[in-house]
Write a protein that holds these residues in place. Sequence first.
Motif, PDB file in Angstrom:
ATOM      1  N   THR A  20       0.831  -1.201   0.000  1.00  0.00           N
ATOM      2  CA  THR A  20       0.000   0.000   0.000  1.00  0.00           C
ATOM      3  C   THR A  20       0.864   1.248   0.000  1.00  0.00           C
ATOM      4  N   LEU A  22       0.983   5.610  -0.192  1.00  0.00           N
ATOM      5  CA  LEU A  22       0.202   6.813   0.072  1.00  0.00           C
ATOM      6  C   LEU A  22       0.039   7.603  -1.209  1.00  0.00           C
ATOM      7  N   VAL A  45      -7.581   6.400   9.412  1.00  0.00           N
ATOM      8  CA  VAL A  45      -6.949   6.589   8.108  1.00  0.00           C
ATOM      9  C   VAL A  45      -7.651   7.744   7.409  1.00  0.00           C
ATOM     10  N   GLN A  47      -8.362   9.402   3.847  1.00  0.00           N
ATOM     11  CA  GLN A  47      -8.363   8.929   2.473  1.00  0.00           C
ATOM     12  C   GLN A  47      -9.138   9.899   1.592  1.00  0.00           C
ATOM     13  N   GLN A  48      -8.827   9.819   0.302  1.00  0.00           N
ATOM     14  CA  GLN A  48      -9.499  10.640  -0.689  1.00  0.00           C
ATOM     15  C   GLN A  48     -10.122   9.725  -1.748  1.00  0.00           C
ATOM     16  N   GLN A  49     -11.189  10.207  -2.343  1.00  0.00           N
ATOM     17  CA  GLN A  49     -11.923   9.403  -3.310  1.00  0.00           C
ATOM     18  C   GLN A  49     -11.419   9.675  -4.717  1.00  0.00           C
ATOM     19  N   ASP A  53     -13.086   4.356  -5.952  1.00  0.00           N
ATOM     20  CA  ASP A  53     -12.168   3.803  -4.954  1.00  0.00           C
ATOM     21  C   ASP A  53     -11.676   4.895  -4.028  1.00  0.00           C
ATOM     22  N   TRP A  54     -11.150   4.460  -2.888  1.00  0.00           N
ATOM     23  CA  TRP A  54     -10.567   5.370  -1.894  1.00  0.00           C
ATOM     24  C   TRP A  54      -9.059   5.139  -1.830  1.00  0.00           C
ATOM     25  N   GLU A  55      -8.303   6.229  -1.815  1.00  0.00           N
ATOM     26  CA  GLU A  55      -6.846   6.168  -1.738  1.00  0.00           C
ATOM     27  C   GLU A  55      -6.392   6.694  -0.375  1.00  0.00           C
ATOM     28  N   PRO A  56      -5.505   5.994   0.316  1.00  0.00           N
ATOM     29  CA  PRO A  56      -5.048   6.481   1.633  1.00  0.00           C
ATOM     30  C   PRO A  56      -4.071   7.642   1.488  1.00  0.00           C
ATOM     31  N   LEU A  57      -4.238   8.630   2.342  1.00  0.00           N
ATOM     32  CA  LEU A  57      -3.330   9.784   2.402  1.00  0.00           C
ATOM     33  C   LEU A  57      -2.424   9.740   3.619  1.00  0.00           C
ATOM     34  N   PHE A  59      -1.979   7.643   7.819  1.00  0.00           N
ATOM     35  CA  PHE A  59      -2.464   6.707   8.822  1.00  0.00           C
ATOM     36  C   PHE A  59      -2.171   7.263  10.213  1.00  0.00           C
TER      37      PHE A  59
END
Length: 372
Positions: A20, A22, A45, A47-49, A53-57, A59
């Motif tokens: 994974t 960022l 977490v 995250q942005q859309q 899907d959602w992407e992690p920015l 943690f």
Amino acid sequence: MTPDLLQAFEKCKSSLSQATLLAHPKHTAALAIVTDASEAAIGAVLQQQKGEDWEPLAFYSHKLNTAQRKYSPYDRELLAIYEAIKYFRHMVEARNFCIFTDHKPLTHAFSLSKEKCSPRQFRYLDYISQFTTDLRYIPGPENVVADALSRIEEVSYTIDYETLARLQENDSELQGLLLHGSALKLEKRKWTETLPLVLLGMRSSWKEDLQSSPAELVYGETLRLPGQFLSTDDSFTTADITQYASRLQSHMAKLRPRPTSWHSSSTSPFYIPRDLSTSSHVFLRQDHVRGSLQPPYAGPYKVIERQPKFFTLDVKGKTVSVSIDRLKPAYTEKEDPNLTIEQPTSQPTIARTAERQTRSGRKVRFPDFYRP
């Protein structure tokens, strides 16, 4: 390379490539914070859309203290949201975002009255409402990332050190390196003693594709290497360490601290009033923040002792050492012992004007402006 080693290498490479990563933040993407809490820790977490899907920015994980572990599940989940917003504040401030939690009663937190909340809950909700009031429910099986961060203590290592040691003893290649040696100088010793030399060798190694070493890219010049890196003789030894230590100790014993100086070409590094060395009283500059109409200097104070860089003063009955750059001489009149001041024997009398009575019967006094 054996097929097993090749398969293990390909597996490691695939795991690293699929790990994974960022994502880079986008100011137009929708943001969301997913939180979860366990009995020992909280996790979140940001995250942005992107499409569907959602992407992690970023943690976040935090271990609960003894008092926080006694909170109810509602309070722990609320604490997770509170701490997550505090941690991601620099990224979510002045942005529209929602919060996902797997504790469904929290979605109705902002519809409850103040009387039904404890002071701690009301304080947390007040802080959260400054950023968002959009709390949404997410089922527990779908809350994978935050759930794993809040239960990080359950992640256990599966390495069997006894099996690893047994395999190393039965490995013919490793035993051959230990027996005959190699360019890596593989020896049984503490890794903390060998690590600096290994790092030095890596920084000084020549890179064919770059035509330079990592040290040249960072410092602009090569590093000076010890003789162990260049000698081909296994019996190479350095100079007598005992003699070097004794020489170093004798040299350090001869060092003496030098007296302090002004570090200036002139004798006086700053302006000093000429009469400061002879005046009996001085004024003291007040370096604190002064109020309106407050004088910059206080005093005068009597000088008790003089030093090259500071004076000892009598300030309101206390002995205080003050730097000379805060002082200026006080010029006072010298008292003449032969001078006598005549005191008046009696107070001069001032003639009072006579009272007069007006036609209405009032008694008044008119001032006499032309009294001689």
